[in-house]
Motif scaffolding. Structure first.
Motif, PDB file in Angstrom:
ATOM      1  N   ALA A  20       0.814  -1.214   0.000  1.00  0.00           N
ATOM      2  CA  ALA A  20       0.000   0.000   0.000  1.00  0.00           C
ATOM      3  C   ALA A  20       0.846   1.262   0.000  1.00  0.00           C
ATOM      4  O   ALA A  20       0.310   2.347   0.026  1.00  0.00           O
ATOM      5  N   GLN A  21       2.149   1.124  -0.077  1.00  0.00           N
ATOM      6  CA  GLN A  21       2.995   2.273   0.181  1.00  0.00           C
ATOM      7  C   GLN A  21       3.594   2.913  -1.069  1.00  0.00           C
ATOM      8  O   GLN A  21       4.600   3.615  -0.985  1.00  0.00           O
ATOM      9  N   ASN A  22       2.999   2.664  -2.255  1.00  0.00           N
ATOM     10  CA  ASN A  22       3.568   3.324  -3.434  1.00  0.00           C
ATOM     11  C   ASN A  22       2.999   4.724  -3.659  1.00  0.00           C
ATOM     12  O   ASN A  22       3.429   5.434  -4.570  1.00  0.00           O
ATOM     13  N   GLY A  23       2.004   5.114  -2.878  1.00  0.00           N
ATOM     14  CA  GLY A  23       1.504   6.489  -2.930  1.00  0.00           C
ATOM     15  C   GLY A  23       0.623   6.808  -4.121  1.00  0.00           C
ATOM     16  O   GLY A  23       0.260   7.962  -4.333  1.00  0.00           O
ATOM     17  N   VAL A  24       0.246   5.798  -4.916  1.00  0.00           N
ATOM     18  CA  VAL A  24      -0.616   6.019  -6.073  1.00  0.00           C
ATOM     19  C   VAL A  24      -2.067   5.751  -5.665  1.00  0.00           C
ATOM     20  O   VAL A  24      -2.385   4.693  -5.130  1.00  0.00           O
ATOM     21  N   LEU A  25      -2.937   6.705  -5.952  1.00  0.00           N
ATOM     22  CA  LEU A  25      -4.343   6.618  -5.574  1.00  0.00           C
ATOM     23  C   LEU A  25      -5.185   6.890  -6.820  1.00  0.00           C
ATOM     24  O   LEU A  25      -5.108   7.957  -7.424  1.00  0.00           O
ATOM     25  N   VAL A  89     -16.449   4.531  -6.471  1.00  0.00           N
ATOM     26  CA  VAL A  89     -17.687   4.961  -5.821  1.00  0.00           C
ATOM     27  C   VAL A  89     -18.817   4.992  -6.844  1.00  0.00           C
ATOM     28  O   VAL A  89     -18.988   5.954  -7.588  1.00  0.00           O
ATOM     29  N   CYS A  90     -19.541   3.898  -6.905  1.00  0.00           N
ATOM     30  CA  CYS A  90     -20.816   3.824  -7.607  1.00  0.00           C
ATOM     31  C   CYS A  90     -21.747   3.202  -6.588  1.00  0.00           C
ATOM     32  O   CYS A  90     -21.751   1.987  -6.406  1.00  0.00           O
ATOM     33  N   ASP A  91     -22.499   4.026  -5.909  1.00  0.00           N
ATOM     34  CA  ASP A  91     -23.063   3.624  -4.614  1.00  0.00           C
ATOM     35  C   ASP A  91     -24.522   4.045  -4.463  1.00  0.00           C
ATOM     36  O   ASP A  91     -24.851   4.905  -3.657  1.00  0.00           O
ATOM     37  N   PRO A  92     -25.420   3.430  -5.258  1.00  0.00           N
ATOM     38  CA  PRO A  92     -26.836   3.794  -5.116  1.00  0.00           C
ATOM     39  C   PRO A  92     -27.403   3.488  -3.738  1.00  0.00           C
ATOM     40  O   PRO A  92     -28.436   4.045  -3.356  1.00  0.00           O
ATOM     41  N   GLY A  93     -26.720   2.644  -2.975  1.00  0.00           N
ATOM     42  CA  GLY A  93     -27.178   2.313  -1.621  1.00  0.00           C
ATOM     43  C   GLY A  93     -26.483   3.112  -0.547  1.00  0.00           C
ATOM     44  O   GLY A  93     -26.454   2.692   0.620  1.00  0.00           O
ATOM     45  N   VAL A  94     -25.917   4.278  -0.896  1.00  0.00           N
ATOM     46  CA  VAL A  94     -25.177   5.071   0.080  1.00  0.00           C
ATOM     47  C   VAL A  94     -26.017   5.343   1.328  1.00  0.00           C
ATOM     48  O   VAL A  94     -27.193   5.685   1.239  1.00  0.00           O
ATOM     49  N   GLY A  95     -25.396   5.141   2.478  1.00  0.00           N
ATOM     50  CA  GLY A  95     -26.078   5.391   3.744  1.00  0.00           C
ATOM     51  C   GLY A  95     -26.873   4.213   4.264  1.00  0.00           C
ATOM     52  O   GLY A  95     -27.400   4.267   5.377  1.00  0.00           O
ATOM     53  N   THR A  96     -26.968   3.119   3.489  1.00  0.00           N
ATOM     54  CA  THR A  96     -27.721   1.944   3.926  1.00  0.00           C
ATOM     55  C   THR A  96     -26.772   0.958   4.606  1.00  0.00           C
ATOM     56  O   THR A  96     -25.626   1.270   4.900  1.00  0.00           O
ATOM     57  N   GLU A  97     -27.240  -0.261   4.795  1.00  0.00           N
ATOM     58  CA  GLU A  97     -26.478  -1.246   5.555  1.00  0.00           C
ATOM     59  C   GLU A  97     -25.389  -1.948   4.745  1.00  0.00           C
ATOM     60  O   GLU A  97     -24.695  -2.796   5.281  1.00  0.00           O
ATOM     61  N   ARG A  98     -25.271  -1.653   3.426  1.00  0.00           N
ATOM     62  CA  ARG A  98     -24.180  -2.293   2.675  1.00  0.00           C
ATOM     63  C   ARG A  98     -22.841  -1.932   3.308  1.00  0.00           C
ATOM     64  O   ARG A  98     -22.653  -0.832   3.813  1.00  0.00           O
ATOM     65  N   LYS A  99     -21.906  -2.867   3.280  1.00  0.00           N
ATOM     66  CA  LYS A  99     -20.630  -2.653   3.960  1.00  0.00           C
ATOM     67  C   LYS A  99     -19.696  -1.775   3.136  1.00  0.00           C
ATOM     68  O   LYS A  99     -19.723  -1.797   1.907  1.00  0.00           O
ATOM     69  N   SER A 100     -18.892  -0.998   3.826  1.00  0.00           N
ATOM     70  CA  SER A 100     -17.790  -0.263   3.213  1.00  0.00           C
ATOM     71  C   SER A 100     -16.520  -1.056   3.493  1.00  0.00           C
ATOM     72  O   SER A 100     -16.193  -1.304   4.656  1.00  0.00           O
ATOM     73  N   VAL A 101     -15.813  -1.450   2.430  1.00  0.00           N
ATOM     74  CA  VAL A 101     -14.718  -2.396   2.606  1.00  0.00           C
ATOM     75  C   VAL A 101     -13.458  -1.947   1.866  1.00  0.00           C
ATOM     76  O   VAL A 101     -13.490  -1.088   0.997  1.00  0.00           O
ATOM     77  N   VAL A 102     -12.360  -2.598   2.245  1.00  0.00           N
ATOM     78  CA  VAL A 102     -11.123  -2.543   1.480  1.00  0.00           C
ATOM     79  C   VAL A 102     -10.725  -3.978   1.163  1.00  0.00           C
ATOM     80  O   VAL A 102     -10.578  -4.802   2.063  1.00  0.00           O
ATOM     81  N   LEU A 103     -10.586  -4.258  -0.119  1.00  0.00           N
ATOM     82  CA  LEU A 103     -10.138  -5.571  -0.581  1.00  0.00           C
ATOM     83  C   LEU A 103      -8.654  -5.508  -0.915  1.00  0.00           C
ATOM     84  O   LEU A 103      -8.215  -4.638  -1.668  1.00  0.00           O
ATOM     85  N   LEU A 104      -7.887  -6.424  -0.357  1.00  0.00           N
ATOM     86  CA  LEU A 104      -6.507  -6.645  -0.768  1.00  0.00           C
ATOM     87  C   LEU A 104      -6.506  -7.880  -1.658  1.00  0.00           C
ATOM     88  O   LEU A 104      -6.905  -8.963  -1.237  1.00  0.00           O
ATOM     89  N   THR A 105      -6.074  -7.714  -2.916  1.00  0.00           N
ATOM     90  CA  THR A 105      -6.051  -8.843  -3.839  1.00  0.00           C
ATOM     91  C   THR A 105      -4.757  -9.635  -3.690  1.00  0.00           C
ATOM     92  O   THR A 105      -3.780  -9.160  -3.099  1.00  0.00           O
ATOM     93  N   LYS A 106      -4.746 -10.807  -4.255  1.00  0.00           N
ATOM     94  CA  LYS A 106      -3.541 -11.635  -4.223  1.00  0.00           C
ATOM     95  C   LYS A 106      -2.423 -11.036  -5.065  1.00  0.00           C
ATOM     96  O   LYS A 106      -1.268 -11.434  -4.934  1.00  0.00           O
ATOM     97  N   THR A 107      -2.763 -10.079  -5.902  1.00  0.00           N
ATOM     98  CA  THR A 107      -1.759  -9.387  -6.709  1.00  0.00           C
ATOM     99  C   THR A 107      -1.166  -8.178  -5.980  1.00  0.00           C
ATOM    100  O   THR A 107      -0.292  -7.504  -6.514  1.00  0.00           O
ATOM    101  N   GLY A 108      -1.668  -7.878  -4.768  1.00  0.00           N
ATOM    102  CA  GLY A 108      -1.120  -6.778  -3.985  1.00  0.00           C
ATOM    103  C   GLY A 108      -1.728  -5.432  -4.275  1.00  0.00           C
ATOM    104  O   GLY A 108      -1.110  -4.392  -4.025  1.00  0.00           O
ATOM    105  N   HIS A 109      -2.962  -5.387  -4.804  1.00  0.00           N
ATOM    106  CA  HIS A 109      -3.664  -4.135  -5.059  1.00  0.00           C
ATOM    107  C   HIS A 109      -4.782  -3.962  -4.025  1.00  0.00           C
ATOM    108  O   HIS A 109      -5.332  -4.944  -3.518  1.00  0.00           O
ATOM    109  N   TYR A 110      -5.118  -2.716  -3.760  1.00  0.00           N
ATOM    110  CA  TYR A 110      -6.146  -2.395  -2.766  1.00  0.00           C
ATOM    111  C   TYR A 110      -7.331  -1.706  -3.437  1.00  0.00           C
ATOM    112  O   TYR A 110      -7.146  -0.822  -4.273  1.00  0.00           O
TER     113      TYR A 110
END
Length: 297
Positions: A20-25, A89-110
């Protein structure tokens, strides 16, 4: 020996965090650029660190089209280095019970996003290493607690920036979840008894070409080669909207203007077009989980 294994295991765990430390967002949304929403997200990120390298994937996802957001991530993410953090962010359910998550892939991307199907294709292509739920008590823009409709700015951009800038580790995102994500169902590419089936995940929107998820190697397994005419049928759920024999070509220059052609796109997936025309408009074809294609020699 056990000590050496323990050290190796700790180093491996540490390397996952370092990704996560390459600073690219990288930002993606369905916000468009007509107002200040995207700029606000970038402002939040720069408020975390002005050393971040901010990149736009696209902000022209059709409103509420989670499937297209999923595909654009798949189309783009593999070309970025390990450690890149994506905000989608494509979030028609914003503010509802859907979870906000961060996925780390096996390729090392977030990937920082609502768990609403956006991660369907990334999880399949890049693999799920770990999923964490964003703890908004810690990872939320200060003084935004009463805002319920702009999590892209208040939660996702803020958390992603903190992760990319090393202000937090992946473990500090929040609690660990089962290693799975919400998925959208669609027709996966299959070849059985001489019949190829696949999905039309996206259009080449500038030209109206039809892109499928059928890879070149399946066309090869079908026994098709350049110059062959293939029977192509397109369906929206159970409705057949197109049926014709189309020649497989390497380049559009091999076909006459206005002729229907089949070819392999930049991802080496089977595609259909009208040379110097717009296939999608001409035949009223669209894309998404309900659209599928069948191919025979």
């Amino acid at each position: 020996m056990l000590k050496r294994l323990a050290i190796g295991f700790c180093c491996w765990l540490g390397s996952l965090t370092l990704y996560a430390q390459n600073g690219v967002l990288v930002f993606q949304s369905d916000f468009g650029l007509k107002d200040g929403a995207v700029s606000a997200m970038k402002g939040v990120a720069l408020g975390v660190s002005t050393n971040l390298h901010l990149v736009d994937l696209t902000h022209d996802i059709p409103a509420f089209n989670i499937w297209e957001a999923a595909y654009r991530l798949l189309q783009t993410a593999p070309y970025y280095p390990k450690g890149t953090v994506f905000v989608s962010v494509c979030d028609p359910g914003v503010g509802t019970e859907r979870k906000s998550v961060v996925l780390l892939t096996k390729t090392g991307h977030y990937f920082v996003t609502p768990d609403n199907g956006t991660l369907t294709l990334i999880a399949e292509k890049m693999g799920v290493q770990e999923v964490r739920q964003i703890n908004e008590a810690i990872n939320r823009l200060k003084s935004s607690e009463e805002s319920y409709t702009f999590h892209g700015r208040d939660v996702y951009a803020y958390t992603a920036a903190r992760l990319a800038a090393r202000a937090i580790s992946f473990e500090q995102v929040g609690k660990k979840l089962p290693a799975s994500v919400t998925k959208i169902t669609y027709q996966k590419p299959t070849l059985e008894k001489g019949l190829l089936k696949g999905n039309i995940p996206i259009l080449d929107v500038q030209y109206g070409n039809i892109w499928t998820n059928i890879p070149k190697d399946l066309i090869n397994q079908l026994g098709a080669k350049t110059g062959d005419r293939l029977q192509v049928e397109i369906f929206n759920e159970t409705e057949k909207v197109f049926s014709e024999k189309i020649q497989l070509v390497n380049t559009f220059g091999e076909a006459a203007t206005g002729e229907n052609v089949a070819y392999f796109n930049s991802l080496l997936n089977f595609s259909v077009a009208v040379n110097m025309g717009n296939f999608a408009e001409k035949y009223h074809v669209s894309s998404g989980p309900s659209w599928r294609i069948e191919i025979k020699k």
